[in-house]
Design a protein around this motif. Structure first.
Motif, PDB file in Angstrom:
ATOM      1  N   GLY A  97       0.818  -1.191   0.000  1.00  9.01           N
ATOM      2  CA  GLY A  97       0.000   0.000   0.000  1.00  9.01           C
ATOM      3  C   GLY A  97       0.856   1.247   0.000  1.00  9.01           C
ATOM      4  N   SER A 107      -3.484  -1.497  -0.980  1.00  5.75           N
ATOM      5  CA  SER A 107      -3.827  -1.745  -2.369  1.00  5.75           C
ATOM      6  C   SER A 107      -5.157  -2.469  -2.449  1.00  5.75           C
ATOM      7  N   SER A 111      -5.324  -8.016  -4.783  1.00  5.56           N
ATOM      8  CA  SER A 111      -3.874  -8.197  -4.850  1.00  5.56           C
ATOM      9  C   SER A 111      -3.280  -8.693  -3.543  1.00  5.56           C
TER      10      SER A 111
END
Length: 122
Positions: A97, A107, A111
């Protein structure tokens, strides 16, 4: 980016667990990283984050009990969880992130990779 969390399990209240997350990232040391969790019927929540420079932040519910750390030589981020409570029961995910101005923005969920189940019995 591929992330693989491990180390979950069943533990009694008051116990400890150490979660690990191995990352397949060519420049791991430049990434900000976090741990999030999701309990059944509840929204996902950020538990802890660590910047590429080592700054950390924690959810109020885990401050003083959980510690996030990273080993850039091993491309691994850890979450040491002590004094576990039944309300810590959840699937725990690691993520990449952006750590900015004291806040962490993970994120997208798709993912994050497979999580690891933590169950704390009372």
């Amino acid at each position: 980016v591929q992330l693989q969390a491990s180390g979950g399990g069943l533990v009694q209240a008051g116990g400890s667990l150490r979660l690990s997350c191995a990352a397949s990232i060519s420049t791991f040391s430049s990434y900000d990283l976090g741990w999030s969790r999701q309990a059944p019927g509840k929204p996902r929540e950020l538990v802890a984050a660590i910047s590429s420079g080592g700054s950390t932040k924690y959810a109020d519910s885990v401050k003083g009990r959980f510690t996030i750390s990273r080993d850039d030589a091993k491309d691994t981020v850890y979450l040491q969880m002590n004094s576990l409570k039944p309300e810590d029961t959840a699937v725990y995910y690691c993520n990449t992130g952006t750590y900015y101005s004291g806040s962490y923005f993970p994120s997208s969920f798709d993912s994050w990779g497979q999580g690891t189940q933590v169950t704390v019995s009372s």
